[in-house]
Design an enzyme around this catalytic site. Structure first.
Site, PDB file in Angstrom:
ATOM      1  CB  ILE A   1      44.517 -48.680   0.754  1.00 30.36           C
ATOM      2  CG1 ILE A   1      44.420 -49.781  -0.309  1.00 30.36           C
ATOM      3  CG2 ILE A   1      44.918 -49.243   2.092  1.00 30.36           C
ATOM      4  CD1 ILE A   1      45.744 -50.496  -0.522  1.00 30.36           C
ATOM      5  CD  GLU A   2      46.171 -44.013   0.494  1.00 31.86           C
ATOM      6  OE1 GLU A   2      47.255 -43.519   0.863  1.00 31.86           O
ATOM      7  OE2 GLU A   2      45.456 -44.699   1.261  1.00 31.86           O
ATOM      8  CG  HIS A   3      47.154 -47.421  -3.538  1.00 32.37           C
ATOM      9  ND1 HIS A   3      47.195 -47.163  -2.185  1.00 32.37           N
ATOM     10  CD2 HIS A   3      48.399 -47.154  -4.002  1.00 32.37           C
ATOM     11  CE1 HIS A   3      48.412 -46.741  -1.856  1.00 32.37           C
ATOM     12  NE2 HIS A   3      49.149 -46.727  -2.934  1.00 32.37           N
TER      13      HIS A   3
END
Length: 536
Positions: free
Chosen positions: A341-343
């Site tokens: 995920i982009e986090h």
């Protein structure tokens, strides 16, 4: 302890007093309180409400921050406190969305990854961020330049040509204050993220403020003795830090005080037991009331292992796409893919809803800017993303819906760069009544809001640009599936029980191409019974 180092530790009120009128303030965080400097945010709000200062701030943030009520960006949603907001994602602050809608502030958006990377470029003293990300979208000056209301008049980027190719240069600006969240600080001011559930863009944001001549203010939970942190545990060195606020009540999320599974600290048998418990929980959740959301997730999951890669690298977005992640977790098939995920997180069990961005028992945590570098360079094999509006050219809008500023978060960075993109969502909105669970999908009442429109309100994903890049693009709903072709959108599949004319074509603002051999989705996707594991 030297007097200089001692002076770095102060109260939240003292730290808030360091912000001057007109400053550009960089914030970090994610929904649900992920790495949010809540104590500092509330101190800024308290100062403004008591004294009217600071005023006319420009606020920059890469991802969504808040609880849709009073926390996060809601602390800054006061007329006079902010003049300009450049936000990656706005939905966690309805109050800030309203200020934008009423033209009380200048409202802009940036792709979440671009924002994180731009902070790094600002800190390095380079002339902005040069990238292909955002071409053909609302962030392209030819499509709006990131402007979200009438008061927003500047272009945040310009188009350049290098070696015969187009790029966007996102323009740099000084960061006067960085409000950063971390776990602990030692007496010298060295900062650790040890107990955090992500790294996000803390390091890039601190770098931008430090080298802009601004101040880096860090909120931590714990003050440690000098030498307590190993060198490799320090993520922001003391040389970058100006002020430290200790908040003993700091929590992993708004509702979770601390969970070592969220910070990735469990190992060995403890981790194995936690992972097993997570799978049992996912299986129990999958056995709950069946809905069209699960049907779309099952259909979308068919695309996971059709990428040509034995173990594809995957991104799951928020909304219906996270139901795909949960389906894979319930089936115990995470080992067949590399989940991201982009986090900045890899692996683990993804949480959803307000806790999107958290993962239990992650296998790795990178800084957000590095994660987005990986995405921008083509590292993603497949991405599952949400679907707001869709038009005949295959353009998708998720950044402005119903007139409200939503923002893309990491959507643009991901959708533009994954080799295969699977958009997942419901066919229509507001008032839709569906019946399923017996192998059929029936529309009992059509929605009053059409999502398949002649032209999207705003281009967050460009179909024509995607064709130039050679991406494979699918758009999956509970009643029909579409794919992007050089001739535009093509309908190639219907759900069992769906009437092509009544339930699909009559509910669209344009007529798509229709495949010569119209397929039917598997009935198993629409049955409440447990679905077997995916075939290799």
């Amino acid at each position: 302890m030297s007097e200089h180092n001692a002076s770095k530790f102060m109260s939240a009120a003292q730290a808030a007093a360091l912000i001057r009128d007109g400053d550009t303030v960089g914030l970090m965080g994610g929904g649900g309180g992920l790495m949010e400097a809540t104590c500092l945010f509330e101190a800024v709000q308290a100062r403004f409400l008591a004294s009217g200062a600071p005023r006319d701030l420009s606020v920059v943030h890469a991802l969504g921050i808040g609880d849709k009520k009073s926390k996060g960006m809601n602390c800054f949603a006061h007329e006079g406190l902010v003049r300009r907001v450049i936000g990656g994602h706005w939905v966690w602050s309805p109050a800030m969305q309203q200020l934008a809608l009423d033209n009380k502030i200048e409202a802009y958006i940036l792709p979440g990854g671009v924002s994180s990377q731009l902070m790094r470029e600002i800190g390095a003293g380079r002339p902005g961020l040069l990238t292909h990300v955002g071409l053909g979208t609302v962030c392209d000056p030819r499509q709006g330049g990131g402007r979200m209301n009438e008061r927003a008049r500047d272009d945040l980027a310009e188009v350049l040509q290098l070696d015969g190719r187009e790029y966007l240069r996102y323009k740099p600006f000084a960061i006067h204050i960085a409000l950063v969240r971390a776990s602990a600080a030692d007496e010298d001011g060295n900062i650790s993220f040890e107990h955090e559930a992500a790294n996000l863009d803390a390091q890039s944001l601190a770098l931008a403020a430090r080298n802009s001549g601004g101040r880096v203010i860090v909120q931590v939970k714990e003050r440690l003795p000098r030498g307590a942190l190993k060198a490799r545990e320090v993520r922001i060195p003391a040389a970058w830090v100006d002020a430290i606020v200790v908040d003993p009540q700091q929590r992993a999320s708004y509702d979770i005080p601390f969970d070592p599974a969220l910070s990735g600290e469990l190992t060995g048998e403890a981790r194995h037991a936690s992972e097993q418990a997570d799978q049992v929980a996912e299986q129990a959740a999958a056995a709950q009331t069946f809905s069209e959301r699960q049907a779309v997730a099952r259909r979308a999951a068919e695309e996971l292992f059709n990428t040509g890669k034995p173990r594809p690298v995957v991104n799951f977005g928020v909304g219906v796409p996270d139901a795909v992640a949960k389906l894979i977790a319930a089936r115990g098939e995470q080992h067949r893919l590399y989940q991201t995920i982009e986090h900045g997180t890899y692996g683990g069990t993804l949480l959803d809803g307000v806790l999107f961005g958290y993962a239990r028992n992650a296998s790795a945590m990178l800084d957000a800017a590095t994660q987005f570098d990986f995405y921008a360079g083509g590292g993603l094999d497949i991405a599952f993303l949400g679907l707001g509006e869709l038009d005949a050219q295959g353009n998708v809008n998720v950044s402005r819906l119903g007139g409200l500023t939503v923002g893309p978060g990491g959507f643009i960075d991901i959708a533009q760069n994954a080799r295969k993109v699977v958009f997942c969502g419901t066919f229509a909105a507001k008032g839709v009544k569906l019946q399923t669970g017996d192998g059929q999908m029936r529309v009992l009442q059509q929605g009053s809001v059409r999502k398949l429109v002649r032209q999207v309100d705003q281009i967050t994903f460009s179909g024509p640009q995607s064709l130039v890049r050679g991406q494979q693009v699918l758009y999956l709903t509970e009643r029909a599936s579409f794919r992007l072709t050089p001739q535009g959108l093509e309908l190639f599949e219907l759900a069992p029980g769906i009437d092509l004319q009544r339930d699909v074509l009559d509910q669209m603002d344009f007529r798509p191409r229709i495949a010569s051999a119209l397929a039917t989705m598997a009935q198993a996707h629409f049955c409440e019974s447990k679905v077997p594991a995916l075939e290799a």
